[in-house]
Design a protein around this motif. Structure first.
Motif, mmCIF file in Angstrom:
data_model
loop_
_atom_site.group_PDB
_atom_site.id
_atom_site.type_symbol
_atom_site.label_atom_id
_atom_site.label_comp_id
_atom_site.label_asym_id
_atom_site.label_seq_id
_atom_site.Cartn_x
_atom_site.Cartn_y
_atom_site.Cartn_z
ATOM 1 N N UNK A 25 0.882 -1.156 0.000
ATOM 2 C CA UNK A 25 0.000 0.000 0.000
ATOM 3 C C UNK A 25 0.922 1.207 0.000
ATOM 4 N N UNK A 26 0.646 2.163 -0.879
ATOM 5 C CA UNK A 26 1.561 3.294 -1.007
ATOM 6 C C UNK A 26 0.810 4.605 -1.175
ATOM 7 N N UNK A 27 1.505 5.692 -0.825
ATOM 8 C CA UNK A 27 0.983 7.038 -1.041
ATOM 9 C C UNK A 27 2.003 7.781 -1.888
ATOM 10 N N UNK A 28 1.499 8.441 -2.934
ATOM 11 C CA UNK A 28 2.323 9.288 -3.788
ATOM 12 C C UNK A 28 1.925 10.741 -3.571
ATOM 13 N N UNK A 29 2.916 11.607 -3.540
ATOM 14 C CA UNK A 29 2.651 13.045 -3.549
ATOM 15 C C UNK A 29 2.737 13.488 -5.005
ATOM 16 N N UNK A 30 1.680 14.098 -5.475
ATOM 17 C CA UNK A 30 1.621 14.549 -6.859
ATOM 18 C C UNK A 30 2.178 15.964 -6.988
ATOM 19 N N UNK A 55 5.319 12.309 -9.813
ATOM 20 C CA UNK A 55 4.862 11.929 -8.487
ATOM 21 C C UNK A 55 6.052 11.399 -7.697
ATOM 22 N N UNK A 56 5.912 11.464 -6.379
ATOM 23 C CA UNK A 56 6.989 11.031 -5.482
ATOM 24 C C UNK A 56 6.410 10.057 -4.454
ATOM 25 N N UNK A 57 7.080 8.951 -4.240
ATOM 26 C CA UNK A 57 6.671 7.991 -3.219
ATOM 27 C C UNK A 57 6.987 8.588 -1.855
ATOM 28 N N UNK A 58 5.954 8.720 -0.998
ATOM 29 C CA UNK A 58 6.170 9.318 0.320
ATOM 30 C C UNK A 58 5.830 8.378 1.468
ATOM 31 N N UNK A 59 5.173 7.245 1.165
ATOM 32 C CA UNK A 59 4.803 6.317 2.234
ATOM 33 C C UNK A 59 4.489 4.960 1.628
ATOM 34 N N UNK A 60 4.836 3.908 2.362
ATOM 35 C CA UNK A 60 4.454 2.561 1.945
ATOM 36 C C UNK A 60 4.420 1.622 3.141
ATOM 37 N N UNK A 75 7.626 -1.980 -5.859
ATOM 38 C CA UNK A 75 7.162 -0.596 -5.708
ATOM 39 C C UNK A 75 7.912 0.365 -6.637
ATOM 40 N N UNK A 76 9.182 0.118 -6.886
ATOM 41 C CA UNK A 76 9.929 0.989 -7.789
ATOM 42 C C UNK A 76 9.376 0.899 -9.214
ATOM 43 N N UNK A 77 8.981 -0.305 -9.628
ATOM 44 C CA UNK A 77 8.388 -0.487 -10.954
ATOM 45 C C UNK A 77 7.044 0.230 -11.037
ATOM 46 N N UNK A 78 6.266 0.141 -9.982
ATOM 47 C CA UNK A 78 4.951 0.812 -9.978
ATOM 48 C C UNK A 78 5.125 2.330 -10.009
ATOM 49 N N UNK A 79 6.087 2.850 -9.256
ATOM 50 C CA UNK A 79 6.370 4.291 -9.268
ATOM 51 C C UNK A 79 6.788 4.730 -10.670
ATOM 52 N N UNK A 80 7.614 3.940 -11.332
ATOM 53 C CA UNK A 80 8.031 4.242 -12.697
ATOM 54 C C UNK A 80 6.813 4.311 -13.622
ATOM 55 N N UNK A 81 5.901 3.366 -13.484
ATOM 56 C CA UNK A 81 4.694 3.361 -14.311
ATOM 57 C C UNK A 81 3.880 4.646 -14.130
ATOM 58 N N UNK A 82 3.734 5.068 -12.866
ATOM 59 C CA UNK A 82 3.005 6.320 -12.609
ATOM 60 C C UNK A 82 3.711 7.494 -13.297
ATOM 61 N N UNK A 83 5.018 7.594 -13.136
ATOM 62 C CA UNK A 83 5.750 8.737 -13.682
ATOM 63 C C UNK A 83 5.868 8.715 -15.199
#
Length: 99
Positions: free
Chosen positions: A5-10, A46-51, A24-32
């Motif tokens: 479960x993660x929170x991104x700051x947009x 977006x930036x990963x701020x919590x998981x 999680x790094x792959x998912x963050x890449x997909x978002x960006x």
């Protein structure tokens, strides 16, 4: 199976809460990269701020739903790991952007 479960700051200061079974790094890449049209697509980068990582998907789904129902101040307390302050941050007064 681990579920994150993660929170991104947009870019606009709002938060996106999601969950993933992938790295999680792959998912963050997909978002960006804008792989999927959705909430974060027009709010990149977006930036990963919590998981948090869960062993059971049912627990992860419950936590994601819980966090999505929170106002921005409560999400920021969670991001800051201020667990003691969470109960005092119910939905009263102006509510920040939440997703």
């Amino acid at each position: 199976m681990e579920v994150t479960v993660y929170i991104l700051r947009c870019r606009d200061g709002s938060y996106y809460t999601g969950l993933t079974k992938q790295n999680i790094e792959a998912r963050l890449w997909e978002h960006n990269e804008g792989i999927y049209q959705g909430y974060t697509f027009k709010r990149r980068p977006v930036e990963l701020v919590f998981m948090e990582v869960y062993d059971r998907i049912i627990d992860a789904i419950a936590r994601e739903r819980q966090i999505k129902g929170w106002n921005q101040r409560k999400k920021e307390a969670l991001i800051a790991l201020n667990y003691e302050g969470l109960p005092d941050l119910s939905r009263r007064g102006p509510v920040g952007t939440s997703e």
